[in-house]
Structure formats: structure tokens, C-alpha cells
Scaffold this motif. Structure first.
Motif, mmCIF file in Angstrom:
data_model
loop_
_atom_site.group_PDB
_atom_site.id
_atom_site.type_symbol
_atom_site.label_atom_id
_atom_site.label_comp_id
_atom_site.label_asym_id
_atom_site.label_seq_id
_atom_site.Cartn_x
_atom_site.Cartn_y
_atom_site.Cartn_z
ATOM 1 N N PRO A 26 -7.254 0.792 3.528
ATOM 2 C CA PRO A 26 -6.566 0.311 2.328
ATOM 3 C C PRO A 26 -6.565 1.323 1.186
ATOM 4 O O PRO A 26 -5.586 1.404 0.428
ATOM 5 C CB PRO A 26 -7.360 -0.949 1.943
ATOM 6 C CG PRO A 26 -7.917 -1.437 3.222
ATOM 7 C CD PRO A 26 -8.241 -0.203 4.002
ATOM 8 N N TYR A 73 1.257 -3.016 -2.360
ATOM 9 C CA TYR A 73 2.389 -2.087 -2.381
ATOM 10 C C TYR A 73 3.184 -2.205 -3.680
ATOM 11 O O TYR A 73 3.443 -1.204 -4.362
ATOM 12 C CB TYR A 73 3.288 -2.365 -1.173
ATOM 13 C CG TYR A 73 4.433 -1.388 -1.017
ATOM 14 C CD1 TYR A 73 4.227 -0.146 -0.436
ATOM 15 C CD2 TYR A 73 5.720 -1.707 -1.448
ATOM 16 C CE1 TYR A 73 5.257 0.758 -0.280
ATOM 17 C CE2 TYR A 73 6.756 -0.811 -1.291
ATOM 18 C CZ TYR A 73 6.529 0.415 -0.715
ATOM 19 O OH TYR A 73 7.559 1.307 -0.572
ATOM 20 N N GLY A 97 -5.984 -7.719 -1.964
ATOM 21 C CA GLY A 97 -4.913 -6.739 -2.119
ATOM 22 C C GLY A 97 -4.634 -6.432 -3.579
ATOM 23 O O GLY A 97 -4.420 -5.273 -3.958
ATOM 24 N N SER A 128 4.373 -7.426 7.432
ATOM 25 C CA SER A 128 2.915 -7.276 7.376
ATOM 26 C C SER A 128 2.223 -8.495 7.967
ATOM 27 O O SER A 128 1.192 -8.383 8.646
ATOM 28 C CB SER A 128 2.464 -7.074 5.919
ATOM 29 O OG SER A 128 3.068 -5.929 5.350
ATOM 30 N N GLN A 132 -0.886 -7.009 1.617
ATOM 31 C CA GLN A 132 -0.211 -5.721 1.701
ATOM 32 C C GLN A 132 0.950 -5.639 0.710
ATOM 33 O O GLN A 132 1.171 -4.600 0.075
ATOM 34 C CB GLN A 132 0.287 -5.474 3.126
ATOM 35 C CG GLN A 132 -0.813 -5.337 4.163
ATOM 36 C CD GLN A 132 -1.258 -6.662 4.744
ATOM 37 O OE1 GLN A 132 -1.015 -7.727 4.173
ATOM 38 N NE2 GLN A 132 -1.921 -6.619 5.890
#
Length: 393
Positions: free
Chosen positions: A256, A64, A124, A207, A60
Motif C-alpha cells: 500500500p 487512489y 485506505g 478492486s 483502494q
């Protein structure tokens, strides 16, 4: 490609992965019975918990901060290496706690956990910088590979721990290698405004706690059922949760993309979708109430008791769907600690039920989990408005 088209294609492709996961457990149950299938589900939950702990919320955080152009390729490499070593340590500690672990089982357990951690972390980064088709292919790969691996192992008369864990070892090793291939040169060597260690730890820590609670709570609940009711009820409850995951899997892998789309944007889109999905959940809940009172079909099967609690698992699936959308809204707005709070609500609710009531049958376990989901969904509703209006970073 628009985000709506990406989501539609993702749900379609990830639906293939959901079918593969469901097929794996169903065929294993038919071939080997509820006891072996329950042991498989318990082992799978334990491995997922170890991997979730080792990743430290890195997927995550990478998604981000890559979307905000605040992380470098070298930082990605360091994060991946660090989390894989943590995976080795977690698996070793788990093996130490479990008595009578042979060297071969230790090797398989450690390698599987490390490979699963690498695959999860790099997913990710792949989502942030590659196309959604590459992300989808990387994501469903373990589910597809696990099906033939498990069914092959089921044909062996020896159902030892080494035979049980070997399919996971092969699956995660191949998946990690492919994820590593797609993640090469995914970020620049330098960025204008790199993230600090404190920012990374704060975001990834929240997270991580959310992921650990989401993986750990079901694993501990299955262990509680196994201890108090045996492998049969464990297999029944695990099969019911497999049905829930079959519903959630497309949503899990579509969220996602919503996270990627919502990150860095100040609009009402996240809260709008959360409220709309909540309304749909309410309608489905009414349908589930009707299912509760419907007589189960006469089926001569070891899994016939599941039909008595099918309505509860349907309610769990709809509530969990709303919860997952709310989680994306909070994390995309830079407030991942809100999701930690709601997962603690779930855990505390289950503890309260165990202290205040007697849970010894399959229906008790299903109702307890449904009530915990209702409390979690209510907590999500209370904080979603605040989560959608401001960002922390």
C-alpha cells in the motif's frame, strides 16, 4: 521520511503482526489440535471473504482518489456507511445459508462483518492522508488483538460457534473504533475536481472483484479440501497457507505504501521493481526444487505431513510475492481491471486441475495451488509492461 525508509519500517512493524498471526494459529493447533485449528481457519477465511465482498474495493478507491485530491469527507462517510450496511446484508445472507444459526451467533456474525468492513475501508483513507506509522498501527491492531482473544476462547471446554466467533467480534469492534478515530477530518469538505459516481464504481468495482477473488478462492479451496478429505487435511493445508501468509504479510502491508508513492507518477519504477522481484523469485524457485527432493525430518507430530509439502508452500510464497507487486503496479497506474484478469486465471486454472486430475491428498492440493500461482504470475508478467505505461484516470 523517504519511501524506502517507510517501507523498511512498515515491513518491520508488519512483521510483528505476521508473527502474531502465525503464533495464534500455531498455539491454537497445539492447544486444541488440527481439527479445531482447521475450523478456526475456515471461519477466519469466511469472515475475510464477507468483509472483502462488503468493502466493494472502497479502500483502494479512497486511497487512489484521495491522493489525486478528488474526494470529500462527506463522500468518505457515505462510502463507509454504505459498505458497512452491505456487510450486514452479506453476513445475514451467509447466516441464512448456514442452517441452525442462533440469534446470538447471528448478532456476532453481523457485527463482526460490519466492524471489519469499517476498519478495512478506513484504512485506505488513513494511508492516503495520515503518516505511515498511524497506518501501520491501525493495520496490525486486529492481528495483535486476535492472539489473546483466541487463546482465551481456546481455554473453554465449549468449542461452539458462539465461542469461536466471539474473539473475532471483540477484535474487529475495537479495531474499527480506533480506525474511525484516526479518520476524522481526513479530507476537505469540497474539492475542485470531485470524482463522479461512474469513476468511483469503475475503479472500486475492479478492486472489489480482485479482493473477492483473492479471499474467496482460498476459502472455497479450503471448503473443497474439507468436503473431500476432512478436517485433518484442511488443518494441514491451512497451516501451510499460514506459513505463506507469514511471508506475504509484510509484503502485503508494504505494497500500500508503494501504491501511495506510485499513484499519479509516470515513471518506470513499478515495472522495474516487478521485474527485479521476478528475478529474485526465479532464484528462490530453484532453491525450492532442491527442497522438494529433501527427506522430511523425523518429527512425531500431527503436523508432520506438512514437511512433505514444505517446498511447494515455499514456492507458493515466492510466486505470490511477485504477484502482489505486479498488482500494485497495475492499480497505481489506474488499471485495476488487469488484476481481475489475472485472478480469473488463477480460478480457472484450479477448476481445470479439478476437472482433469484427481486431487484427494495433501500433496495434490499443494501442487494444484502452486500450479495456479505459476499461471497467475505468468499472466501478471504479460500485462505488467502495458500496465506501467499509461493510466486510465
Amino acid at each position: 521520511m523517504t519511501v524506502h525508509r517507510e517501507v523498511r519500517w512498515t515491513i518491520l512493524i508488519q512483521g510483528v503482526g505476521a508473527v502474531a498471526s502465525l503464533t495464534t494459529v500455531v498455539l491454537l493447533g497445539i492447544m486444541a489440535g488440527p481439527s479445531v485449528q482447521g475450523e478456526f481457519s475456515r471461519l477466519k477465511s469466511a469472515l475475510e471473504l464477507l468483509i472483502a465482498i462488503a468493502m466493494l474495493g472502497a479502500p483502494q478507491a479512497l486511497l487512489y482518489f484521495l491522493r489525486l485530491s478528488q474526494i470529500t469527507q462527506q463522500q468518505i462517510a457515505h462510502i463507509t456507511l454504505t459498505t458497512s450496511l452491505i456487510g450486514v446484508a452479506c453476513a445475514s445472507l451467509y447466516a441464512l445459508i448456514q442452517q441452525q444459526i442462533t440469534p446470538i451467533i447471528l448478532f456476532l456474525l453481523v457485527s463482526t462483518t460490519a466492524a471489519g468492513t469499517i476498519h478495512g475501508v478506513l484504512r485506505g483513507a488513513i494511508l492516503a492522508s495520515r503518516s505511515s506509522s498511524i497506518f501501520n498501527a491501525t493495520t496490525i491492531l486486529p492481528q495483535i488483538l486476535l492472539l489473546p482473544a483466541v487463546l482465551t476462547a481456546a481455554n473453554f471446554s465449549d468449542h461452539s460457534s458462539a465461542v469461536a466467533i466471539f474473539p473475532f467480534f471483540v477484535t474487529w469492534l475495537l479495531s474499527a473504533a480506533i480506525a474511525f478515530f484516526f479518520s476524522r477530518n481526513i479530507a476537505p469538505m469540497r474539492v475542485a475536481n470531485p470524482i463522479s459516481i461512474l469513476q468511483l464504481v469503475n475503479f472500486s468495482g475492479a478492486s472489489w472483484l480482485t479482493t473477492v477473488l483473492m479471499s474467496g478462492t482460498p476459502a472455497l479451496w479450503l471448503q473443497y479440501i474439507n468436503t473431500n478429505s476432512g478436517n485433518i487435511d484442511t488443518g494441514h493445508f491451512a497451516m501451510g497457507m499460514v506459513g505463506v501468509q507469514a511471508v506475504l504479510t509484510p509484503i502485503n502491508y508494504a505494497t500500500p505504501l508503494l501504491f501511495k508513492h506510485w499513484t499519479g507518477r509516470k515513471n518506470s519504477s513499478p515495472i522495474y521493481h516487478s521485474i527485479r522481484y521476478g528475478a529474485v523469485v526465479g532464484i528462490i524457485m530453484l532453491i525450492c526444487v532442491g527442497i522438494f527432493s529433501a527427506p522430511p525430518p523425523p518429527i512425531a507430530s500431527e503436523y508432520a505431513p506438512l514437511f512433505h509439502v514444505a517446498g511447494y508452500f515455499a514456492a507458493i510464497a515466492t510466486l505470490e510475492s511477485m504477484i502482489r507487486v505486479s498488482y500494485v503496479a497495475s492499480i497505481a497506474n489506474g488499471q485495476p481491471w488487469h488484476t481481475v484478469f489475472t485472478e480469473f486465471v488463477r480460478a480457472l486454472c484450479l477448476v481445470g486441475i479439478l476437472l482433469l486430475t484427481s486431487t484427494s491428498q495433501l500433496v495434490d492440493f499443494a501442487i494444484a495451488w502452486m500450479v495456479a500461482c505459476m499461471c497467475t504470475a505468468f499472466a501478471c508478467g504479460l500485462i505488467t509492461w502495458q500496465s506501467s505505461k499509461k493510466r486510465t484516470y
